[in-house]
Scaffold this motif. Sequence first.
Motif, PDB file in Angstrom:
ATOM      1  N   ILE A  86      53.095  -0.325  -7.923  1.00 53.26           N
ATOM      2  CA  ILE A  86      54.052   0.613  -8.527  1.00 53.26           C
ATOM      3  C   ILE A  86      54.373   1.751  -7.560  1.00 53.26           C
ATOM      4  O   ILE A  86      55.519   2.179  -7.433  1.00 53.26           O
ATOM      5  CB  ILE A  86      53.505   1.151  -9.865  1.00 53.26           C
ATOM      6  N   ASP A  87      53.344   2.193  -6.852  1.00 58.64           N
ATOM      7  CA  ASP A  87      53.534   3.238  -5.844  1.00 58.64           C
ATOM      8  C   ASP A  87      54.615   2.782  -4.845  1.00 58.64           C
ATOM      9  O   ASP A  87      55.574   3.507  -4.555  1.00 58.64           O
ATOM     10  CB  ASP A  87      52.185   3.448  -5.133  1.00 58.64           C
ATOM     11  N   ASN A  88      54.483   1.544  -4.352  1.00 63.70           N
ATOM     12  CA  ASN A  88      55.447   1.015  -3.371  1.00 63.70           C
ATOM     13  C   ASN A  88      56.819   0.856  -3.962  1.00 63.70           C
ATOM     14  O   ASN A  88      57.819   1.287  -3.383  1.00 63.70           O
ATOM     15  CB  ASN A  88      55.000  -0.366  -2.858  1.00 63.70           C
TER      16      ASN A  88
ATOM     17  N   GLY B 216      47.878  -2.947  -9.985  1.00 64.62           N
ATOM     18  CA  GLY B 216      49.208  -2.412 -10.231  1.00 64.62           C
ATOM     19  C   GLY B 216      49.497  -1.089  -9.549  1.00 64.62           C
ATOM     20  O   GLY B 216      50.661  -0.799  -9.240  1.00 64.62           O
ATOM     21  N   GLY B 217      48.465  -0.270  -9.340  1.00 64.00           N
ATOM     22  CA  GLY B 217      48.707   1.063  -8.775  1.00 64.00           C
ATOM     23  C   GLY B 217      49.480   1.026  -7.467  1.00 64.00           C
ATOM     24  O   GLY B 217      50.579   1.590  -7.375  1.00 64.00           O
ATOM     25  N   PRO B 218      48.928   0.348  -6.459  1.00 66.83           N
ATOM     26  CA  PRO B 218      49.644   0.309  -5.173  1.00 66.83           C
ATOM     27  C   PRO B 218      51.020  -0.343  -5.296  1.00 66.83           C
ATOM     28  O   PRO B 218      51.974   0.084  -4.639  1.00 66.83           O
ATOM     29  CB  PRO B 218      48.725  -0.538  -4.271  1.00 66.83           C
TER      30      PRO B 218
ATOM     31  N   PHE C  20      48.777   1.897 -15.041  1.00 68.22           N
ATOM     32  CA  PHE C  20      49.460   1.398 -13.836  1.00 68.22           C
ATOM     33  C   PHE C  20      49.343  -0.123 -13.762  1.00 68.22           C
ATOM     34  O   PHE C  20      50.315  -0.825 -13.481  1.00 68.22           O
ATOM     35  CB  PHE C  20      48.851   2.018 -12.569  1.00 68.22           C
ATOM     36  N   ASP C  21      48.128  -0.632 -14.009  1.00 72.53           N
ATOM     37  CA  ASP C  21      47.912  -2.081 -13.899  1.00 72.53           C
ATOM     38  C   ASP C  21      48.727  -2.844 -14.950  1.00 72.53           C
ATOM     39  O   ASP C  21      49.324  -3.880 -14.660  1.00 72.53           O
ATOM     40  CB  ASP C  21      46.418  -2.414 -14.034  1.00 72.53           C
ATOM     41  N   LYS C  22      48.751  -2.305 -16.182  1.00 74.44           N
ATOM     42  CA  LYS C  22      49.463  -3.018 -17.253  1.00 74.44           C
ATOM     43  C   LYS C  22      50.973  -2.929 -17.060  1.00 74.44           C
ATOM     44  O   LYS C  22      51.691  -3.907 -17.293  1.00 74.44           O
ATOM     45  CB  LYS C  22      49.046  -2.479 -18.619  1.00 74.44           C
TER      46      LYS C  22
ATOM     47  N   SER D 160      40.963   6.660 -12.602  1.00 69.35           N
ATOM     48  CA  SER D 160      40.751   5.350 -12.005  1.00 69.35           C
ATOM     49  C   SER D 160      41.164   4.288 -13.006  1.00 69.35           C
ATOM     50  O   SER D 160      41.820   4.583 -14.006  1.00 69.35           O
ATOM     51  CB  SER D 160      39.272   5.204 -11.638  1.00 69.35           C
ATOM     52  N   GLY D 161      40.746   3.036 -12.741  1.00 69.30           N
ATOM     53  CA  GLY D 161      41.104   1.949 -13.640  1.00 69.30           C
ATOM     54  C   GLY D 161      40.400   2.062 -14.987  1.00 69.30           C
ATOM     55  O   GLY D 161      40.897   1.603 -16.006  1.00 69.30           O
ATOM     56  N   GLY D 162      39.231   2.697 -14.998  1.00 72.02           N
ATOM     57  CA  GLY D 162      38.444   2.760 -16.228  1.00 72.02           C
ATOM     58  C   GLY D 162      38.349   4.155 -16.828  1.00 72.02           C
ATOM     59  O   GLY D 162      37.904   4.300 -17.965  1.00 72.02           O
TER      60      GLY D 162
ATOM     61  N   ALA E 292      44.845   7.786  -4.919  1.00 74.36           N
ATOM     62  CA  ALA E 292      45.527   7.238  -3.730  1.00 74.36           C
ATOM     63  C   ALA E 292      47.045   7.283  -3.921  1.00 74.36           C
ATOM     64  O   ALA E 292      47.801   7.070  -2.974  1.00 74.36           O
ATOM     65  CB  ALA E 292      45.084   5.790  -3.491  1.00 74.36           C
ATOM     66  N   ASN E 293      47.496   7.564  -5.140  1.00 73.51           N
ATOM     67  CA  ASN E 293      48.939   7.504  -5.438  1.00 73.51           C
ATOM     68  C   ASN E 293      49.716   8.595  -4.691  1.00 73.51           C
ATOM     69  O   ASN E 293      49.388   9.776  -4.782  1.00 73.51           O
ATOM     70  CB  ASN E 293      49.142   7.656  -6.956  1.00 73.51           C
ATOM     71  N   SER E 294      50.779   8.175  -4.009  1.00 73.94           N
ATOM     72  CA  SER E 294      51.498   9.125  -3.146  1.00 73.94           C
ATOM     73  C   SER E 294      52.181  10.217  -3.969  1.00 73.94           C
ATOM     74  O   SER E 294      52.186  11.390  -3.574  1.00 73.94           O
ATOM     75  CB  SER E 294      52.506   8.393  -2.271  1.00 73.94           C
TER      76      SER E 294
HETATM   77  O1  KG4 Z   1      38.330   4.015  -8.749  1.00 74.46           O
HETATM   78  P1  KG4 Z   1      38.776   2.601  -8.737  1.00 74.46           P
HETATM   79  O2  KG4 Z   1      38.695   1.834  -7.435  1.00 74.46           O
HETATM   80  O3  KG4 Z   1      37.983   1.734  -9.797  1.00 74.46           O
HETATM   81  C1  KG4 Z   1      37.578   2.196 -11.027  1.00 74.46           C
HETATM   82  O4  KG4 Z   1      36.560   2.952 -11.085  1.00 74.46           O
HETATM   83  O5  KG4 Z   1      38.287   1.847 -11.996  1.00 74.46           O
HETATM   84  O6  KG4 Z   1      40.290   2.589  -9.301  1.00 74.46           O
HETATM   85  C2  KG4 Z   1      41.057   1.423  -9.408  1.00 74.46           C
HETATM   86  C3  KG4 Z   1      42.369   1.801 -10.051  1.00 74.46           C
HETATM   87  C4  KG4 Z   1      43.249   0.586 -10.414  1.00 74.46           C
HETATM   88  O7  KG4 Z   1      43.684   0.738 -11.742  1.00 74.46           O
HETATM   89  C5  KG4 Z   1      44.400   0.705  -9.425  1.00 74.46           C
HETATM   90  O8  KG4 Z   1      45.624   0.175  -9.935  1.00 74.46           O
HETATM   91  C6  KG4 Z   1      44.484   2.202  -9.221  1.00 74.46           C
HETATM   92  O9  KG4 Z   1      43.145   2.620  -9.171  1.00 74.46           O
HETATM   93  N1  KG4 Z   1      45.168   2.537  -7.967  1.00 74.46           N
HETATM   94  C7  KG4 Z   1      46.320   3.244  -7.927  1.00 74.46           C
HETATM   95  C8  KG4 Z   1      46.711   3.287  -6.551  1.00 74.46           C
HETATM   96  N2  KG4 Z   1      45.766   2.620  -5.818  1.00 74.46           N
HETATM   97  C9  KG4 Z   1      44.830   2.179  -6.712  1.00 74.46           C
HETATM   98  N3  KG4 Z   1      47.053   3.801  -8.907  1.00 74.46           N
HETATM   99  C10 KG4 Z   1      48.203   4.421  -8.550  1.00 74.46           C
HETATM  100  N4  KG4 Z   1      48.649   4.479  -7.274  1.00 74.46           N
HETATM  101  C11 KG4 Z   1      47.938   3.950  -6.238  1.00 74.46           C
HETATM  102  N5  KG4 Z   1      48.400   4.018  -4.985  1.00 74.46           N
END
Ligand code: KG4
Length: 353
Positions: A187-189, A183-185, A170-172, A140-142, A293-295
């Motif tokens: 970059i995924d797109n 950033g995740g979604p 991903f976010d950075k 996840s983000g953390g 969630a990353n494809s």
């Molecule tokens: O689990 P989460 O909602 O929160 C935390 O516990 O951190 O995860 C959020 C993280 C963010 O860094 C976001 O960029 C990433 O999940 N994220 C993704 C995608 N959707 C969300 N990373 C890659 N691809 C995705 N589609």
Amino acid sequence: MSEETYILGIETSCDETACSVVAEGKRVLSNSVATQIELHARFGGVVPEIASRAHIEAINSVIANALDESGIAPEKISAVAVTNEPGLIGSLLVGLMAAKTIAWVWDVPLIGVNHIYAHAYAPALDAAPIEYPAAALICSGGHTALYRCESPTQLELLGATIDDAAGEAFDKVAGILKLGFPGGPAIDNAGRKGNPRTVDFPRPLLGGESLDFSFSGIKTAVLYHVNGVPGAVRKKQTTTKQRRGIEHLSEQEIADVAASFQSAVVDVLQTKLRRAAELIAAKTLVLGGGVSANSALRAAAVELAESLDATLRLPALEFCLDNAAMTAGLGYHYFRAGQFAGLDLTARATVRR
Ligand code: KG4
Ligand code: ZN
């Protein structure tokens, strides 16, 4: 019909204020989430102080919504489960105080839930139970970590990131590529339109037996690829191709960098998950956390499960990101085991076990 057990879950570990009612640890009756994405977007990341304040503003209505939508009267709720670790301390405290208040006023047990364990439980929501032993990759983000799971509540840490979390990378990187937040979604797109073989970004800690991760180097490699290596002697720049800086990259070139970065991260995640699954002879592979969630990661996990002849359990997309259904769902198993917390339950920002 016999009485069902309904758990109210509360989750405020980062930037989503969430509440949910779950029946029997699996049927999600409501899943209320107030997201703060817009508040943090202009900073390119979650600002802890802003997050805590926004939780305070949202928590009461989110809880009221979740109860309302579930159609379950408060007196039918058997316990309150709340995320108390790990997370942003100010954010955690808001959910924890709300949960303690409810537990005290309604005179029901309080249950403390580890946020990462809850992510590892998310695939069991509105779905069949997870078969154990399972190798769980939570990113996840953390957090980015691998676990051996023997049951919903028995998890053993096998490895974790030694610097950035995958989602943070991903976010950075999305920030470097000016693709927006989160950033995740993004970059995924963008990655869907790019060629993942364009840039060979590093795959750190891949050799040997290590089950730990490191993502800060990949992030820096993207930065240097886009902006050049600081202090490096530059050749005379004559063509557009040789110029550095995001403003000189075409949309296609940005998509190629995004796809190449994503491919490096997914390669590392897939390789380590394979290593963990083989080590513990896992029947099941579990993915959890926002990055699940990353494809590209989901596709890599499908391939991996097939090659290991293991069952893959992916959370539904709504349960990948932070939510309280996973907190309530996992809380049910502590409820059944009689593992309750006192009203002195504390919040912990970090936990490694
Ligand atoms: O689990 P989460 O909602 O929160 C935390 O516990 O951190 O995860 C959020 C993280 C963010 O860094 C976001 O960029 C990433 O999940 N994220 C993704 C995608 N959707 C969300 N990373 C890659 N691809 C995705 N589609
Ligand atoms: Zn999370």
